[in-house]
Scaffold this motif. Structure first.
Motif, PDB file in Angstrom:
ATOM      1  N   GLU A 210      20.868  27.264  -2.115  1.00  0.00           N
ATOM      2  CA  GLU A 210      19.429  27.523  -2.223  1.00  0.00           C
ATOM      3  C   GLU A 210      18.642  26.226  -2.395  1.00  0.00           C
ATOM      4  N   MET A 213      18.223  24.460   0.891  1.00  0.00           N
ATOM      5  CA  MET A 213      17.297  25.109   1.818  1.00  0.00           C
ATOM      6  C   MET A 213      15.861  25.051   1.357  1.00  0.00           C
ATOM      7  N   THR A 214      15.649  24.757   0.109  1.00  0.00           N
ATOM      8  CA  THR A 214      14.295  24.872  -0.431  1.00  0.00           C
ATOM      9  C   THR A 214      13.699  23.553  -0.887  1.00  0.00           C
ATOM     10  N   CYS A 262      18.250  34.960  -0.510  1.00  0.00           N
ATOM     11  CA  CYS A 262      17.649  33.613  -0.527  1.00  0.00           C
ATOM     12  C   CYS A 262      16.869  33.344   0.753  1.00  0.00           C
ATOM     13  N   CYS A 263      17.458  33.726   1.895  1.00  0.00           N
ATOM     14  CA  CYS A 263      16.785  33.479   3.173  1.00  0.00           C
ATOM     15  C   CYS A 263      15.506  34.294   3.290  1.00  0.00           C
ATOM     16  N   GLN A 266      12.713  32.862   1.241  1.00  0.00           N
ATOM     17  CA  GLN A 266      12.041  31.728   1.851  1.00  0.00           C
ATOM     18  C   GLN A 266      11.156  32.160   3.010  1.00  0.00           C
ATOM     19  N   ASN A 276      12.500  24.008   5.412  1.00  0.00           N
ATOM     20  CA  ASN A 276      13.347  25.018   4.783  1.00  0.00           C
ATOM     21  C   ASN A 276      13.833  26.045   5.797  1.00  0.00           C
ATOM     22  N   LEU A 277      12.931  26.466   6.671  1.00  0.00           N
ATOM     23  CA  LEU A 277      13.327  27.432   7.696  1.00  0.00           C
ATOM     24  C   LEU A 277      14.353  26.835   8.647  1.00  0.00           C
ATOM     25  N   ILE A 280      17.659  26.961   7.009  1.00  0.00           N
ATOM     26  CA  ILE A 280      18.238  28.308   7.039  1.00  0.00           C
ATOM     27  C   ILE A 280      18.957  28.535   8.360  1.00  0.00           C
ATOM     28  N   SER A 281      18.289  28.172   9.454  1.00  0.00           N
ATOM     29  CA  SER A 281      18.932  28.362  10.758  1.00  0.00           C
ATOM     30  C   SER A 281      20.175  27.482  10.892  1.00  0.00           C
ATOM     31  N   LEU A 284      23.102  29.076   8.861  1.00  0.00           N
ATOM     32  CA  LEU A 284      23.614  30.253   9.555  1.00  0.00           C
ATOM     33  C   LEU A 284      24.447  29.852  10.764  1.00  0.00           C
ATOM     34  N   LEU A 361      16.656  38.756   9.432  1.00  0.00           N
ATOM     35  CA  LEU A 361      15.806  37.574   9.457  1.00  0.00           C
ATOM     36  C   LEU A 361      14.901  37.557  10.692  1.00  0.00           C
TER      37      LEU A 361
END
Length: 1783
Positions: A210, A213-214, A262-263, A266, A276-277, A280-281, A284, A361
């Motif tokens: 987290e 990603m943040t 978490c995703c 965000q 951050n996005l 996330i990608s 994944l 998502l």
């Protein structure tokens, strides 16, 4: 090192080491290297002889495991290596240490500190350490894990760790490995295991994910995501074990749930971060593909070098490994399907969980993006689709967009049609959503992968048909260009796309602009540029038909830009019916005041078209657009900005380079170059072309020349045009040059006639009075040629050209041009328009020819190429194959300036490698072989411009300009000389054009070594002429001819265009031509000099006039640049070509005579003397008779250093019987030949009087003086008010010169004695001839000056004024006072009317803008100024009385007005200039003229003041003080004087011993004739005025200086002390020593070294002394007056005298001698019985020098009137100061 068998043999010795206690103390040693060695030894024991160490296991365990907190970087590696060996070799080692007290605390410290800077070494060892820890260490619960992982995280967040990517990556890697190990080890369903599992997953793994990603940390760039993927994959794999199945599934559910939470958190946040996005990608994607590591993509490009003889296409082949064919794609798809089929159920479960998360998502991001118009969510949506696009995904997204189940279209197509395309429409309606649209297009292409080919074309057609905006189409085409799908690529060649681009080009280029937004215009041009480029397969994007249409549209826009009318709305367009096509195109160049910004886009588009398409010139319109771009580049900088001009230039240069490089286009290239040359030539021959355009066209032509020569192909030598042939097409023919010379303005003939270099015998020839505005063709072409000659080129291939042509200036290679254009393109982007992304770059450069590819090599492939051949256009391969124009970027990084002019390198076997010279072969030959055209290879084969270092070591300065040299085998090898043939030729063979080969074959122009041993430096430093000399020789002569015309038209640059009437273009063209010829002179060889001079001599003999001046210029430059060399052309004087004189031969002979030997000149003098004496009467006025002979005789006399007697004076005096002399006749009444005969006689008499006055008899002097009076009378009769002819001007000027020569001789006593002039002649001159001459001549002078004192006059008038004004300055003062002029009087002036009229007229002339008039007025007034103060004597009533009762007398009215008016003007100009800073006054300006008037007027005022009697000086000084003029003068002087007033003349000498020569030691020349104005003259004159002011007004200057502020005061003090005080002190001392004033009873002595003056007054036996000492900064410093011996005078009286003396010297403006006179007068009066004034206690008043005259009626004491007046004013009483009674 030892084998296992040998170890037992020495185990005893090794054990002895461990027995020794000193060994174990090394662990605490201060030196890290000792400690490191200790751990290394322990590790070696563990690894090789563990049994030996096991005896000492306790000591080893304590010393190793107890020092885990070691921080030294040199020790930690050995320490941890030993640690791992001990714990793995001896499991019992833990029993010898206390884990809780000795090991773990130090381990926690190490983890908390992030490894103390050695994390990269330490942390990889943590997992092995963790795996070997005893079970008791872990205990129950999560205590150990909290300590271990908590400390690791503490170390991770340290600032020092965060700043290091390496440290962070190492810690994260170890952290995730340990977490994975701990999780796997604690799988199970027990309560303890569940607790540990929950802690590790929920408290360690997920918070770390987290955070990555943040937050803006470096965690996302570490191995965190691959490690997480590995953990999940391992859990799925472990899920197969039934014992731990439930535990693994529970952990996986927790991880996927937490990850989804978490995703979504965000994504659904109010202000989502794009970073951050993206993270996330990324996570994944990593989880989905755990075995793939996302690294930077590197294109692996292999460049294949072809043979130099192959075509451009074959050599430009690039194999791209990363291109995948359809077969490859199918194979990959089959492999993927196979993997899926063989995957386990756990892997399917993993994919299901991933797909479920992705679907969530996607749904969330799609909804938020649509509802909130969020670009961030749109980006995430497109990113997810690109990574996880599949049919299953779209099936799960059907609830977002309802799909028609009955439709034959796929779900992917329906999603595009109903979701993405409408979304794009909605986004286009909102401004500033460019990035939004980019994301949607990316998403569209991600979905299109799942569509069929028909569906793909339908989608693209839908985008193409949209009229709202072209942004989606542009973004889509960018994706297509770099796409690997051939079906998608083929769509761009469709009719639909071609029509769209054609329509778009029409909208952008049409008059009515449909597209108005700047961003859309930019996108439109980018789209067109992409359409004209090629894709990754090197195929054109557009069909050829549409490509041609696009180019035609662009070409039409360029034509519109060219033909845009100028400001005067007068387009330069001829009638089409009367102009050829080339002429009509040449008329297109006009001013472009408002250049549309679309030209920038056009240049980028055309450049990319030429760059990317190999078949660009198969398009018919491509040549037309190339010509139009060239025409645009020929405009001046006022029309185009510098950056835009460079961009246009690079575009056409690249186009021409591409055209001439390809063999397929040779016929096209020839036609284009002929058309281009014709356009240039017609423009240069236009009368309306601006001069600036000529230089611009020349620069462009030089670049074309260079391009042609750099791209010569040896196989096409016969059909390919060279740079020299291109120039031949441009330059005029011989007949055209003749016409250009005839069109030159003819005013130069008047000027050369006035200078004596030409005779205008043809009276019918009418000369124009004014100049035309158009630049003559001759000057235009000369500026064009001069610009070409000024550009120094590099050498070109000699074996290709038949003559030595040289490059003009280095043109960038293709790579350089690409980089330049790409850089400019990126710099010219508009707001919100980012530079080309990776996709853009690939799209733009996709069609670039392989010969120009600059591949990015791996680091390992670039390490050895740091400094290699930075600017070479070709590289050498081992087999000698040629590689054209390939230069990888990584081979140029560290060689920015190296080898910039080389074009090729040598191959190993000597095969042809064009224009290459490796850097490592030239290190010791920096200045050698600078101009060789070819060099030898080892086998004698031609290798152009290459000379290896080992063949040049001993030839540093040799062979610099050889054109051919011998090879070892005797075969011809151009410009080659191997080392063994050059060892003894350090400076030889520099100018030979050929050399002998070993087989004895003849080679012309060879100079044997033994004839040249003393010519070490001769010719070796010469570089070749920039162009072929044989071809350019005639053109060089034409440029020199134009330069001589310019000098003749402006009187050899001695005049300023502000004073005289000159054409406006002359000031601009002359420096260009002069600078070019200076470049040429420096590179000519002796043979070339001889050829030029000989050819100019022949033209001078044939045509005369300016060709004679051209010959003179060439000879002067030859003598300057080739001092000591023989001038071969003078041998022509010994031939019979001058037996019969003509105008042309006379002019040529006059040029050659000064360069002959003295005996040869004497011989020519004797020959023509005899010809003159024996000529019959009818030939006296003929050129072939006496007239021509007299011209030659005059030149001989000027050239001879010693002349004893000339035997033609009698013959000349006899001509008066033939009525040939112009006595008492008007000039217009005689013919031209008679007039010029008189002129030549006058010139002959002038040089005779000047050089051989001793040989002149009394009868000859009578003839000369009487003739002079008669000639002056003829001038008086011939002068008119409407303008005089050139014949009158030259006649009058020569008479004025004769007057000056005679007066200079007879008026100078020393010169008269040296010339043995008889006293009777001098007496006759003063009594009769002087008065007769100047009485008639001075009225002429005033008449000339009044009629010619205009703003602009002709050069011939200026030359006439120089002679007349110089002669007028010789007039004596008494005759100046008798000139009858129109009265010009001032009321109440005491000067007589006649003298006042003359002075006032001259004062008006002093303010003239014409230099001769101004200087003549000054010099005449300087003679008259000393007469004027006499008329103010006894006239104190004309002055004004100030408050103190002191009287001031003003200057003469006209002089005062001149000073005041010029002061007012100058102060307005200089008010912003600080005191102490020098302003440079440019000559020829109004400021210059006013400054000269101001300074000259002040010099006259100071002369006037100095000539005044002592009693009047105080009154004039009062006027200066009250008016403030002196204060203003001094301020202005310190703005005009240079900071360092030194003379530029190195031979200048100071008249004062020990004083450095400067502008203060020498007076300014102020020459009227033969010297033009310059910015130095006002500065020198200002120094002279300041020096005179200090000398004449010292007290006033001192008072002004004391009143200034500190800064100004210090500057003035330093300046005066350094430059003027030594001079003034020397003058004061010399003035005392040389004083002729008789002072009875007083003697004066001076001491120059101590700056002292001692005066001694004697009367009978009594003597009194007075010592005066000058200050070092005299006169600024106070003069010290010391009393010496005092006799017969009271102390009080003596102090009063000392005070009076000091007051006089400090506050009065007199010399020391004047002050001593006052002191002596006081003493004389004292001893004569005169009473002192009872107020000032002096007999003589200190300022007015009056005696006490007013007597008190009561006490009978006498007082000075001024003292009494001051007493009454200050005391407010009218009583006697002594007795107090009423006065």
């Amino acid at each position: 090192m030892l084998s296992p068998e040998d170890l037992p043999k020495i185990s005893e010795q090794l054990e002895n080491i461990l027995i020794n206690n000193k060994f174990w103390k090394f662990v605490k040693h201060q030196k890290p290297s000792i400690r490191s060695a200790f751990y290394t030894v322990i590790g070696a024991y563990c690894e090789h002889i563990p049994d030996t160490l096991e005896i000492y296991l306790m000591r080893s365990s304590v010393n190793v495991l107890g020092n885990l907190d070691e921080s030294d970087p040199t020790v930690v590696s050995a320490l941890w290596h030993a640690t791992l060996l001990i714990i793995t070799t001896y499991p019992k080692c833990w029993s010898h240490v206390n884990m809780r007290k000795a090991v773990l605390p130090k381990l926690w410290v190490l983890l908390k500190t992030g490894g103390k800077g050695s994390a990269a070494v330490i942390y990889p060892n943590l997992l092995p350490l963790l795996s070997q820890l005893p079970a008791a260490t872990f205990g129950q619960g999560i205590g150990f894990f909290q300590e271990f992982f908590g400390n690791m995280k503490t170390g991770l967040i340290l600032e020092t760790v965060r700043r290091s990517s390496c440290e962070t990556s190492s810690i994260v890697q170890a952290l995730m490995e340990c977490l994975r190990y701990c999780i796997i080890q604690n799988l199970g369903n027990s309560e303890n295991c569940i607790t540990i599992q929950d802690y590790l997953v929920n408290e360690q793994v997920m918070p770390l994910l987290e955070e990555s990603m943040t937050q803006s940390t470096k965690l996302a760039s570490t191995s965190l995501y691959p490690q997480t993927s590995s953990l999940i994959h391992r859990l799925h794999k472990s899920n197969e074990d039934k014992d731990i199945n439930d535990s693994c599934q529970r952990i996986l559910n927790s991880i996927w749930g937490k990850l989804a939470e978490c995703c979504l958190k965000q994504i659904c946040s109010e202000d989502p971060s794009l970073k951050n996005l993206e993270n996330i990608s990324t996570v994944l994607s990593q989880i989905r593909s755990p075995l793939e590591r996302k690294t930077s993509e590197k294109r692996k490009i292999h460049v294949t070098f072809s043979d130099s003889t192959t075509s451009l296409e074959s050599s430009d082949v690039t194999q791209v490994d990363d291109e995948l064919t359809e077969k490859d794609l199918k194979a990959q798809k089959d492999e993927t399907d196979s993997k899926i089929a063989n995957s386990t159920s756990n892997e399917k479960m993993e994919d299901d969980q991933m797909n479920e998360l992705v679907a969530k998502l996607c749904s969330a991001s799609y909804k938020l993006a649509k509802e909130q118009n969020s670009a961030e969510h749109c980006f995430f949506f497109s990113k997810i689709l690109s990574e996880f696009s599949s049919l299953d995904l779209f099936k799960t997204l059907t609830h977002l967009v309802p799909c028609d189940d009955s439709s034959t279209k796929s779900e992917a197509y329906q999603f595009i049609d109903k979701a993405i395309l409408p979304w794009i429409n909605d986004v286009l309606a909102v401004t500033g959503k460019r990035n939004f649209c980019q994301n949607l297009v990316d998403a569209l292409f991600s979905v299109m992968k799942l569509c069929s080919c028909e569906e793909q074309r339908e989608v693209l057609g839908n985008l193409c048909c949209r009229d709202k905006s072209i942004v989606p189409l542009y973004l889509a085409v960018k994706k297509i260009v770099i796409s690997k799908d051939v079906h998608i690529q083929s769509w761009t060649r469709s009719t639909e796309f071609g029509d769209k681009l054609t329509s778009l080009a029409g909208s952008l280029c049409g008059d009515s602009k449909v597209i108005t937004k700047e961003e859309e215009i930019s996108d439109g041009w980018k789209l067109i540029s992409l359409g004209l480029s090629t894709n990754k397969n090197r195929d054109p994007i557009l069909d050829d038909l549409y490509t041609n249409r696009l180019i035609k549209v662009v070409c039409k826009l360029l034509q519109d830009l060219i033909t845009t009318p100028s400001d005067d709305n007068t387009p330069l367009q001829d009638d089409p019916s009367t102009s050829s096509a080339v002429e009509r195109e040449s008329e297109d160049i006009v001013h472009l005041k408002n250049m549309p910004h679309s030209l920038t886009y056009i240049c980028e588009t055309i450049f990319n078209f030429f760059k990317s398409s190999k078949t660009c010139f198969l398009v018919p319109a491509s040549e037309d657009v190339l010509l139009k771009v060239f025409q645009i580049s020929c405009l001046k900088g006022d029309d185009l900005s510098g950056d835009l001009m460079e961009k246009v230039q690079n575009t056409w240069m690249y186009g021409i380079t591409s055209l001439v490089q390809n063999k397929k286009y040779f016929s096209n290239a020839q036609n284009f170059l002929h058309k281009l040359a014709g356009w240039i030539k017609v423009n240069l021959m236009k009368s309306s072309l601006l001069l600036d355009r000529s230089t611009t066209i020349a620069n462009a032509t030089s670049l074309v020349y260079q391009v042609l020569n750099e791209n010569l192909n040896q196989d096409c030598e016969d059909i390919q045009m060279t740079g020299g042939e291109f120039l031949q097409l441009i330059l005029p023919t011989k007949e055209e040059w003749n016409g250009c010379r005839r069109s030159l303005p003819l005013q130069w003939k008047e000027n050369l006639t006035m200078q004596g270099d030409l005779m205008l015998i043809n009276a019918n020839e009418k000369l124009p009075e004014t100049f035309q505005d158009d630049v003559p063709n001759q000057i235009m072409l000369s500026v064009f040629l001069a610009t070409l000659l000024t550009i120094q080129p590099q050498l070109e291939e000699d074996n290709v050209l038949e003559y030595e042509e040289v490059r003009v200036d280095r043109i960038p290679s293709k790579e350089d041009a690409d980089e330049t254009i790409s850089k400019e393109t990126s710099e010219s982007k508009l707001p919100e328009q980012e530079s080309l992304s990776k996709e853009d770059s690939e799209a733009v450069t996709a069609g670039e020819s392989s010969g120009n590819v600059q591949p990015k090599k791996d680091v390992s492939e670039r390490e050895d190429a740091i400094s290699a051949e930075s600017s070479n256009n070709g590289q050498s391969s081992d087999n000698g194959e040629s590689s054209d124009n390939v230069q990888p970027k990584n081979e140029r990084e560290d060689a920015i300036s190296a080898e910039s002019s080389n074009n090729g390198q040598s191959s190993d076997n000597g095969e042809s490698s064009d224009n290459v010279q490796p850097k490592n072969e030239r290190e010791d030959a920096i200045s050698a072989e600078s101009s060789n055209n070819g060099q030898s290879s080892d086998n004698g084969e031609s290798s152009d411009n290459v000379q290896p270092k080992n063949e040049r070591e001993d030839a540093i300065s040799a062979e610099s300009s050889d054109n051919g040299q011998s090879s070892d085998n005797g075969e011809s090898s151009d410009n080659v000389q191997p080392k063994n043939e050059r060892e003894d030729a350090i400076s030889a063979e520099s100018s030979n054009n050929g050399q002998s080969s070993d087989n004895g074959e003849s080679s012309d122009n060879v100079q044997p070594k033994n004839e040249r041993e003393d010519a070490i430096s001769a010719e070796s430093s010469k570089s070749m002429l920039p162009w072929n000399f044989d071809k350019m020789e005639d053109y060089i002569l034409e440029v020199v001819y134009s330069m001589q015309w310019s000098l003749a038209i402006s009187n050899s640059e001695q005049l300023n265009d502000e004073e005289v009437m000159l054409p406006g273009y002359l000031k601009q063209s002359s420096p260009i031509i002069s600078a070019a010829m200076d470049t040429v002179w420096a590179v000519l060889t002796i043979n070339q000099w001889d050829s030029l001079i000989s050819k100019s001599c022949e033209r001078s003999m044939e045509f005369g006039e300016l060709w004679a001046m051209t010959l003179k210029c060439l000879i002067e430059k030859f003598k300057e640049y080739e001092a000591g060399q023989e001038l071969k052309v003078i041998h022509i004087c010994k031939t019979d070509r001058f037996d019969i004189l003509t105008e042309e031969s006379v002019g040529t002979l006059k040029v050659l005579i000064p360069y002959l030997q003295q005996n040869e000149i004497s011989m020519i003098l004797d020959i023509h003397t005899a010809k003159l004496i024996t000529s019959p009467q009818e030939n006296i006025t003929e050129i072939h008779g006496c007239l021509g002979a007299l011209c030659v005789i005059h030149t001989c006399l000027l050239s001879l250093t010693k002349v004893t007697e000339v035997a033609i004076l009698e013959a000349i005096s006899d001509w008066k019987d033939f009525d040939i002399f112009l006595f008492s006749r008007k000039v217009e009444d005689v013919g031209c030949k008679v007039l010029f005969l008189n002129v030549e006689v006058i010139r002959f008499l002038s040089v005779t009087v000047q050089k051989i006055p001793r040989s002149l008899s009394a009868q000859t002097w009578d003839f000369i003086l009487c003739s002079l009076i008669e000639w002056i009378q003829s001038i008086t009769d011939s002068i008119t008010d409407e303008g005089n002819s050139i014949y009158f001007k030259v006649f009058c000027a020569e008479i004025s010169n004769l007057i000056h020569t005679i007066v200079t001789l007879l008026e100078d006593e020393n010169a008269s004695k040296a010339a043995l002039i008889s006293p009777d002649l001098i007496s006759e001159w003063k009594e009769f001839f002087s008065a007769g001459i100047f009485t008639a001549f001075l009225p002429l002078f005033f008449k000339f000056t009044s009629s010619l004192d205009q703003n602009l006059i002709s050069v011939s008038d200026h030359l006439l004024l120089q002679s007349v004004c110089r002669a007028a300055c010789c007039a004596p003062c008494e005759l100046l006072q008798q000139v009858e002029l129109k009265p010009r009087l001032v009321p109440s002036c005491t000067i007589p009317d006649v003298l006042q009229t003359v002075v006032n007229h001259l004062m008006g002339m002093l303010q003239s803008k014409v230099r001769p008039i101004q200087l003549a007025a000054y010099k005449i007034l300087a003679k008259l100024m000393s007469l004027l103060p006499e008329y103010d004597k006894g006239r104190s009533d004309v002055g004004n009385t100030d408050e103190t009762g002191e009287t001031n007398l003003p200057l003469p009215e006209m002089l005062k007005e001149a000073i005041i008016s010029s002061t007012f003007y100058l102060e307005s100009v200089l008010e912003d200039v600080p005191v102490g800073e020098c302003i440079t006054v440019e000559s020829g300006t109004e400021v210059y003229q006013t400054t000269m008037t101001y300074l000259l007027a002040w010099r006259l005022a100071l002369i006037f003041f100095k000539a005044a009697p002592v009693e009047l000086r105080a009154q004039y000084a009062n006027f200066f003080r009250q008016s403030g003029l002196v204060d203003s003068l001094l301020i202005n002087l310190f703005r005009l004087m240079p900071i360092v007033p030194l003379l530029s003349d190195k031979d200048a000498k100071s008249p004062f011993k020990g004083v450095q020569p400067s502008m203060f030691t020498q007076e300014p020349a102020l020459k009227i004739k033969g010297c033009g104005s310059s910015p130095i003259e006002p500065q020198h004159l200002a120094c002279s005025v300041y020096n005179n002011t200090l000398e004449d007004l010292p007290a006033m200057v001192r008072q002004w200086w004391n009143s200034q502020n500190k800064r100004i005061k210090e500057h003035i003090d330093r300046f005066t002390t350094k430059f003027t005080s030594p001079i003034l002190c020397a003058k004061e001392i010399q003035g005392v020593q040389k004083s002729t004033t008789k002072m009875d009873n007083m003697t004066i002595k001076a001491r120059s070294k101590t700056r002292e003056v001692i005066a001694t007054y004697r009367m009978d036996d009594m003597s009194m002394d007075l010592v005066i000492k000058l200050a070092i900064n005299h006169p600024l410093g106070v003069i010290v007056v010391d009393s010496g011996k005092r006799v017969g005078v009271s102390a009080a009286q003596w102090r009063n005298w000392m005070l009076q003396m000091t007051t006089f010297l400090v506050h009065q403006n007199g010399t020391i001698v004047d002050g001593l006179k006052v002191w002596k007068s006081n003493i004389d009066k004292r001893f004569e019985g005169t009473d002192d004034c009872m107020i000032c206690y002096s007999v003589i008043h200190g300022s007015n020098y009056s005696l006490p005259q007013l007597t008190c009626k009561t006490c009978k004491k006498k007082f000075h009137s001024a003292c009494l007046y001051k007493w009454f004013n200050t005391s407010n009483q009218s009583s006697c100061p002594l007795c107090r009674n009423l006065f």
